[in-house]
Design an enzyme around this catalytic site. Structure first.
Site, PDB file in Angstrom:
ATOM      1  N   GLN A  96     -38.596 -17.801  41.804  1.00  0.00           N
ATOM      2  CA  GLN A  96     -37.342 -18.806  41.430  1.00  0.00           C
ATOM      3  C   GLN A  96     -35.931 -18.031  41.848  1.00  0.00           C
ATOM      4  OE1 GLN A  96     -34.760 -20.195  37.527  1.00  0.00           O
ATOM      5  NE2 GLN A  96     -36.670 -21.860  39.069  1.00  0.00           N
ATOM      6  N   TYR A 183     -25.957 -25.549  39.323  1.00  0.00           N
ATOM      7  CA  TYR A 183     -25.803 -24.051  39.498  1.00  0.00           C
ATOM      8  C   TYR A 183     -25.236 -24.185  41.195  1.00  0.00           C
ATOM      9  CZ  TYR A 183     -28.044 -21.641  35.873  1.00  0.00           C
ATOM     10  OH  TYR A 183     -28.534 -21.784  34.631  1.00  0.00           O
ATOM     11  N   ARG A 231     -36.156 -26.335  42.933  1.00  0.00           N
ATOM     12  CA  ARG A 231     -36.084 -27.027  42.005  1.00  0.00           C
ATOM     13  C   ARG A 231     -34.659 -27.968  41.946  1.00  0.00           C
ATOM     14  NH1 ARG A 231     -35.993 -25.639  35.621  1.00  0.00           N
ATOM     15  NH2 ARG A 231     -37.818 -26.491  35.437  1.00  0.00           N
ATOM     16  N   GLY A 330     -42.082 -25.927  29.849  1.00  0.00           N
ATOM     17  CA  GLY A 330     -41.259 -24.745  29.229  1.00  0.00           C
ATOM     18  C   GLY A 330     -41.743 -23.889  28.166  1.00  0.00           C
TER      19      GLY A 330
END
Length: 373
Positions: A96, A183, A231, A330
């Site tokens: 990622q 982000y 993502r 997760g």
């Protein structure tokens, strides 16, 4: 179809449709992946696909201490240790690629510079894992960012492209562009955050999507579109990401653009239960399902992954409804390295120790045993 069938994901064949979602664990004291990190991922190698914790594409892109980056030779070698180990047990792994934008702190940045973003707006109420005033690691309020110049945006796009190339050199099977959780990419997408006046402004949908598409195109040009995923977190509000009226339009167009580019997958992070009371959450859950349906239609051969509050029952319901192709788990992977077997056999799950989520040593990281009956 079931969760436990093989799946062709772009250029990668997966043993099952269960994905280990990316999770920051802050176990790299020198920002380089270690043998312990390799062991952690290898223990979970029965997942159809492992997506690494966010790996910063540059020092500028870092917002948390002790996360293994992907921009130096030493970091590439560290990740190669991880991928070799995961591959040795038959696992598949994507890196990622991460740039936090404004969710950072001057104590992490080179020479104490301000973090960069699409904007000069500080992320209100957000924290970075950086150095406190007394020099100790800890959570601190994010610093006020400075907006990237138009010319600098191209440099950040190149940083993503180089990181993608570095990831393949490190043995990863592909890369996931982190465009979620408030982000950098989402800072460009959100018109209530992005206050630019250049060609990356929020004035038009095309301009807001421009940076995202440029990053994906640059990564795909280096490593192949079939080794690239992204993502996203529609309806997410992490790190001062306000909801806005154009969400559905934005992510529908984003999914259509990803289909045109022929990338491997779009990975949706469901955050509806993070922020809403039960009655509001139900409405937002339906909105998310509607968006998943729209994106699935738009995506064509590009796979759709969903993460967030995932259980076997929810995963199979969404899979059978044709809303997703793969299900990402997760937190269940934290305390259950053999999660695939536990789900398949209906075995009970171990609860993770939240006190060991971030930082520390082997405790709560590589010491959870497999199911013993």
């Amino acid at each position: 179809m079931t969760l436990f069938e093989a799946y062709e994901l772009g250029a990668t064949t997966l043993d099952n449709r269960i994905v280990m979602a990316p999770m920051t664990r802050s176990r790299a004291p020198d920002d380089i992946a270690t043998e312990q990190i390799a062991l952690h991922y290898t223990q979970r190698g029965t997942a159809g696909l492992i997506i690494s914790e966010g790996t910063p594409i540059s020092r500028e892109g870092q917002g948390y201490l002790f996360n293994p980056g992907i921009y130096t030779e030493e970091q590439i070698k560290g990740w190669k240790l991880v991928t070799d180990s995961v591959h040795s047990v038959g696992g598949k792994m994507f890196a990622q690629l991460w740039h936090v934008g404004r969710v950072s702190h001057t104590s992490i940045q080179i020479d104490g510079k301000a973090p960069v973003s699409a904007t000069s707006k500080q992320a209100q109420g957000a924290v970075a894992f950086a150095y406190t005033d007394d020099g100790a690691p800890g959570f601190v309020p994010t610093s006020t960012p400075r907006p990237l110049t138009t010319e600098e945006v191209a440099r950040v796009v190149e940083d993503f492209a180089q990181a993608a190339e570095n990831a393949i050199a490190a043995g990863f099977d592909g890369v996931e562009i982190h465009g979620a959780n408030g982000y950098l990419l989402e800072q460009f997408l959100n018109p209530l955050v992005n206050d630019r006046t250049d060609r990356y402004s929020a004035d038009t949908l095309e301009n807001r999507l421009r940076f995202v598409f440029e990053v994906v195109d640059a990564a795909a040009a280096r490593v192949g579109a079939d080794r690239v995923g992204i993502r996203i977190s529609p309806y997410g509000q992490l790190f001062d990401m306000p909801l806005y009226p154009q969400i559905d339009e934005t992510y529908s167009a984003l999914c259509a653009g990803m289909s045109q580019r022929g990338i491997a997958y779009v990975h949706v992070m469901d955050q509806t239960h993070f922020f809403m009371a039960e009655e509001g959450s139900a409405a937002q859950e339906q909105a998310l399902r509607d968006l998943l349906k729209d994106c699935k239609t738009q995506l064509g051969k590009t796979a759709l992954i969903l993460a967030g509050d995932m259980t076997r029952e929810r995963a199979e319901e969404l899979l059978h409804a044709g809303l997703i192709d793969l299900a990402a788990f997760g937190q269940p992977f934290i305390a259950n390295p053999d999660l695939v077997a536990r789900l398949k056999n209906g075995w009970s799950l171990t609860e993770p120790d939240r006190d060991t989520y971030y930082g520390g040593d082997a405790k709560g990281y590589v010491d959870y045993p497999p199911y013993s009956g």
